[in-house]
Design a protein around this motif. Structure first.
Motif, PDB file in Angstrom:
ATOM      1  N   ASP A  73      37.491  46.018  36.194  1.00 36.55           N
ATOM      2  CA  ASP A  73      37.225  45.994  37.321  1.00 36.55           C
ATOM      3  C   ASP A  73      38.671  45.000  37.983  1.00 36.55           C
ATOM      4  O   ASP A  73      39.127  45.544  39.047  1.00 36.55           O
TER       5      ASP A  73
ATOM      6  N   ALA B 153      41.130  46.839  40.937  1.00 32.34           N
ATOM      7  CA  ALA B 153      41.231  46.267  42.154  1.00 32.34           C
ATOM      8  C   ALA B 153      42.751  46.066  42.427  1.00 32.34           C
ATOM      9  O   ALA B 153      43.370  46.343  43.378  1.00 32.34           O
TER      10      ALA B 153
ATOM     11  N   THR C 129      33.942  44.719  42.546  1.00 31.09           N
ATOM     12  CA  THR C 129      34.898  43.678  42.729  1.00 31.09           C
ATOM     13  C   THR C 129      35.178  43.025  41.539  1.00 31.09           C
ATOM     14  O   THR C 129      34.466  43.072  40.443  1.00 31.09           O
ATOM     15  N   ASP C 130      36.422  42.656  41.392  1.00 30.18           N
ATOM     16  CA  ASP C 130      37.078  41.996  40.077  1.00 30.18           C
ATOM     17  C   ASP C 130      36.564  40.622  40.298  1.00 30.18           C
ATOM     18  O   ASP C 130      35.711  40.049  41.103  1.00 30.18           O
TER      19      ASP C 130
ATOM     20  N   GLY D 284      36.875  38.393  43.253  1.00 27.11           N
ATOM     21  CA  GLY D 284      36.206  38.916  44.597  1.00 27.11           C
ATOM     22  C   GLY D 284      37.014  39.816  45.311  1.00 27.11           C
ATOM     23  O   GLY D 284      36.938  40.358  46.360  1.00 27.11           O
ATOM     24  N   ASN D 285      38.212  40.322  44.582  1.00 24.96           N
ATOM     25  CA  ASN D 285      38.783  41.521  45.229  1.00 24.96           C
ATOM     26  C   ASN D 285      38.306  42.949  44.894  1.00 24.96           C
ATOM     27  O   ASN D 285      37.835  43.159  43.883  1.00 24.96           O
ATOM     28  N   ALA D 286      37.920  43.410  46.330  1.00 20.12           N
ATOM     29  CA  ALA D 286      37.331  44.641  45.927  1.00 20.12           C
ATOM     30  C   ALA D 286      38.030  46.008  45.671  1.00 20.12           C
ATOM     31  O   ALA D 286      39.154  45.967  45.938  1.00 20.12           O
TER      32      ALA D 286
END
Length: 188
Positions: free
Chosen positions: A87, A91, A130-131, A134-136
């Motif tokens: 993830d 991202a 998301t990682d 919270g980065n999608a």
């Protein structure tokens, strides 16, 4: 059906990280010069291209465009190191405009944990997510260029079969899951 001829399209920069030992020993200078030379060449009427596949958190991994590469893929390294994150890599690659490399080797034929790690790549690629920060990232199965590392030595070395060939010849259902993924069908 006749055989299709091989056609050179470009070059792959093999080194997976940048090295810097002062201004006179900076990989960036060499890489830019090599990529400029590649872009100055044509084959069969087409300009040649260059690609790069740095590993997750490699020095300079996100400088690929400034270095003159036409396309870059980020290696998650999760298959070989479960402390890494598919993830996080997906991202980061999306944010940097890169593709994703999906990695596996012959271990998927006998190691349950490696098999599950490959399936994690396929699930993330089909759904996005998301990682840990919270980065999608989008479903890279559809939205990003993909590179594949399948253990090298396509026809085998020292009597060992390459992973994809072994999966196919043994009738392993994982081969069908990979086929489905490559054809845009989400894994179960």
């Amino acid at each position: 059906m006749g055989r299709l001829p091989l056609c050179l399209k470009g070059f792959y920069w093999l080194q997976e990280s940048l090295y810097f030992q002062g201004p006179k020993h900076d990989d960036r200078q060499v890489i830019r010069a090599v990529n400029d030379a590649i872009h100055g060449c044509t084959h069969a009427g087409r300009m040649l291209r260059s690609i790069w596949i740095p590993y997750q958190q490699a020095a300079g991994w996100n400088e690929w465009a400034q270095l003159g590469f036409d396309l870059a893929f980020l290696q998650p390294n999760y298959y070989f190191n479960p402390k890494k994150s598919v993830d996080a890599s997906a991202a980061a690659s999306e944010a940097a405009g890169m593709g994703v490399e999906i990695e596996f080797d012959l271990g998927v034929t006998y190691d349950r944990e490696k098999r599950e790690r490959l399936l994690a790549y396929l699930r993330a690629g089909a759904s996005g997510g998301t990682d840990g920060h919270g980065n999608a990232f989008g479903p890279f199965q559809y939205d990003a260029p993909l590179a594949w590392y399948t253990g090298g030595w396509f026809f085998g070395k020292n009597g060992r079969k390459q992973a994809l060939v072994s999966l196919y010849q043994s009738g392993d259902p994982l081969y069908d899951e990979l086929f489905s993924f490559l054809n845009g069908i989400a894994p179960p």
